[in-house]
Design a protein around this motif. Structure first.
Motif, PDB file in Angstrom:
ATOM      1  N   ALA A  49      15.199   2.086 -14.649  1.00  0.00           N
ATOM      2  CA  ALA A  49      14.566   2.409 -15.938  1.00  0.00           C
ATOM      3  C   ALA A  49      13.587   1.308 -16.323  1.00  0.00           C
ATOM      4  O   ALA A  49      13.833   0.513 -17.230  1.00  0.00           O
ATOM      5  CB  ALA A  49      15.636   2.590 -17.011  1.00  0.00           C
ATOM      6  N   ASP A  50      12.450   1.273 -15.618  1.00  0.00           N
ATOM      7  CA  ASP A  50      11.459   0.236 -15.888  1.00  0.00           C
ATOM      8  C   ASP A  50      10.090   0.794 -16.266  1.00  0.00           C
ATOM      9  O   ASP A  50       9.127   0.060 -16.452  1.00  0.00           O
ATOM     10  CB  ASP A  50      11.313  -0.691 -14.678  1.00  0.00           C
ATOM     11  N   SER A 100      10.273   6.971 -14.327  1.00  0.00           N
ATOM     12  CA  SER A 100      11.316   6.646 -15.301  1.00  0.00           C
ATOM     13  C   SER A 100      10.738   6.204 -16.635  1.00  0.00           C
ATOM     14  O   SER A 100       9.595   5.773 -16.728  1.00  0.00           O
ATOM     15  CB  SER A 100      12.195   5.520 -14.753  1.00  0.00           C
ATOM     16  N   SER A 101      11.586   6.294 -17.651  1.00  0.00           N
ATOM     17  CA  SER A 101      11.279   5.660 -18.929  1.00  0.00           C
ATOM     18  C   SER A 101      11.813   4.230 -18.832  1.00  0.00           C
ATOM     19  O   SER A 101      12.322   3.822 -17.791  1.00  0.00           O
ATOM     20  CB  SER A 101      11.959   6.423 -20.073  1.00  0.00           C
ATOM     21  N   THR A 102      11.730   3.470 -19.909  1.00  0.00           N
ATOM     22  CA  THR A 102      12.284   2.112 -19.892  1.00  0.00           C
ATOM     23  C   THR A 102      13.682   2.069 -20.481  1.00  0.00           C
ATOM     24  O   THR A 102      14.245   0.990 -20.648  1.00  0.00           O
ATOM     25  CB  THR A 102      11.367   1.135 -20.678  1.00  0.00           C
ATOM     26  N   ASN A 103      14.248   3.236 -20.766  1.00  0.00           N
ATOM     27  CA  ASN A 103      15.598   3.324 -21.328  1.00  0.00           C
ATOM     28  C   ASN A 103      16.548   3.958 -20.335  1.00  0.00           C
ATOM     29  O   ASN A 103      16.179   4.913 -19.643  1.00  0.00           O
ATOM     30  CB  ASN A 103      15.595   4.157 -22.610  1.00  0.00           C
ATOM     31  N   ARG A 104      17.772   3.433 -20.297  1.00  0.00           N
ATOM     32  CA  ARG A 104      18.798   4.060 -19.470  1.00  0.00           C
ATOM     33  C   ARG A 104      19.105   5.442 -20.001  1.00  0.00           C
ATOM     34  O   ARG A 104      18.934   5.724 -21.180  1.00  0.00           O
ATOM     35  CB  ARG A 104      20.088   3.234 -19.485  1.00  0.00           C
ATOM     36  N   GLY A 105      19.558   6.331 -19.113  1.00  0.00           N
ATOM     37  CA  GLY A 105      19.935   7.674 -19.531  1.00  0.00           C
ATOM     38  C   GLY A 105      19.642   8.659 -18.422  1.00  0.00           C
ATOM     39  O   GLY A 105      19.338   8.275 -17.290  1.00  0.00           O
ATOM     40  N   ALA A 126      19.797   0.666 -15.247  1.00  0.00           N
ATOM     41  CA  ALA A 126      19.277  -0.663 -15.559  1.00  0.00           C
ATOM     42  C   ALA A 126      18.797  -1.354 -14.290  1.00  0.00           C
ATOM     43  O   ALA A 126      19.305  -1.117 -13.191  1.00  0.00           O
ATOM     44  CB  ALA A 126      20.354  -1.501 -16.228  1.00  0.00           C
ATOM     45  N   ASN A 159      14.146  -4.775 -19.784  1.00  0.00           N
ATOM     46  CA  ASN A 159      13.875  -3.826 -20.863  1.00  0.00           C
ATOM     47  C   ASN A 159      15.021  -3.726 -21.858  1.00  0.00           C
ATOM     48  O   ASN A 159      15.117  -2.745 -22.595  1.00  0.00           O
ATOM     49  CB  ASN A 159      13.553  -2.443 -20.279  1.00  0.00           C
ATOM     50  N   ASP A 160      15.900  -4.707 -21.861  1.00  0.00           N
ATOM     51  CA  ASP A 160      17.052  -4.777 -22.771  1.00  0.00           C
ATOM     52  C   ASP A 160      18.081  -3.680 -22.540  1.00  0.00           C
ATOM     53  O   ASP A 160      18.835  -3.320 -23.445  1.00  0.00           O
ATOM     54  CB  ASP A 160      16.600  -4.788 -24.239  1.00  0.00           C
ATOM     55  N   ASN A 161      18.147  -3.152 -21.331  1.00  0.00           N
ATOM     56  CA  ASN A 161      19.193  -2.202 -20.963  1.00  0.00           C
ATOM     57  C   ASN A 161      20.390  -2.985 -20.452  1.00  0.00           C
ATOM     58  O   ASN A 161      20.227  -3.889 -19.626  1.00  0.00           O
ATOM     59  CB  ASN A 161      18.720  -1.267 -19.841  1.00  0.00           C
TER      60      ASN A 161
END
Length: 170
Positions: A49-50, A100-105, A126, A159-161
């Protein structure tokens, strides 16, 4: 004998005429391939997620005769990340790139063609450990050999994940 053109979802009129001018027409409706199934898969079940990492999404389309003409349209949607480089079918397969987005999920990618659809789930995970924070509660103890404090370590990627449990720190 009438040979159908390649135009889809249209009506063509065929006229027969005698030498003395008597004629009759018939309309022939030309339709596109009738999709029997759509199957979606991904090149990887997870992506970092980067906002830059990606995987290919593959869509296999079959019609009732077992083959789909090249150029058959496939619509793609996703619940997370972005889709790009979308193609129509070639040898029955259409592709798209899921970034990917920068958020986990999870990203649920759905493909639809001829009223049929399928989906695949790709997990955004992450990246490697980048940030570490440590806290103690309470932060002050009596030096008696029995007092305790709870130590909490938080490990995040760039990314703070939160990174996966069991990640090795050095």
């Amino acid at each position: 004998t009438y040979r159908a053109s390649t135009a889809q979802d249209t009506t063509e009129t065929v006229t027969a005429q005698t030498a003395n001018g008597v004629s009759q027409t018939v309309d022939i409706t030309l339709t596109g391939p009738r999709v029997k199934s759509v199957t979606v898969s991904s090149g990887s079940p997870n992506v970092i997620a980067d906002g830059a990492s990606y995987t290919q999404i593959f869509v296999t389309v079959e019609d009732t005769s077992g083959a789909v003409p090249d150029g058959t349209a496939v619509a793609f949607t996703t619940t997370a990340g972005t889709l790009s480089l979308v193609t129509t079918t070639s040898d029955g397969v259409a592709t798209a790139r899921l970034t990917s987005s920068t958020n986990r999920g999870n990203a649920t990618v759905t493909a639809t063609s001829g009223g049929m659809s399928d989906y695949v789930v790709v997990e955004f995970v992450a990246g490697p450990p980048e940030k570490v924070s440590v806290s103690a509660n309470p932060g002050n103890l009596t030096a008696n050999g029995t007092s305790t404090s709870t130590i909490t370590v938080t490990v995040l990627d760039v990314n703070d994940n939160p990174v996966a449990d069991g990640s090795t720190l050095t």
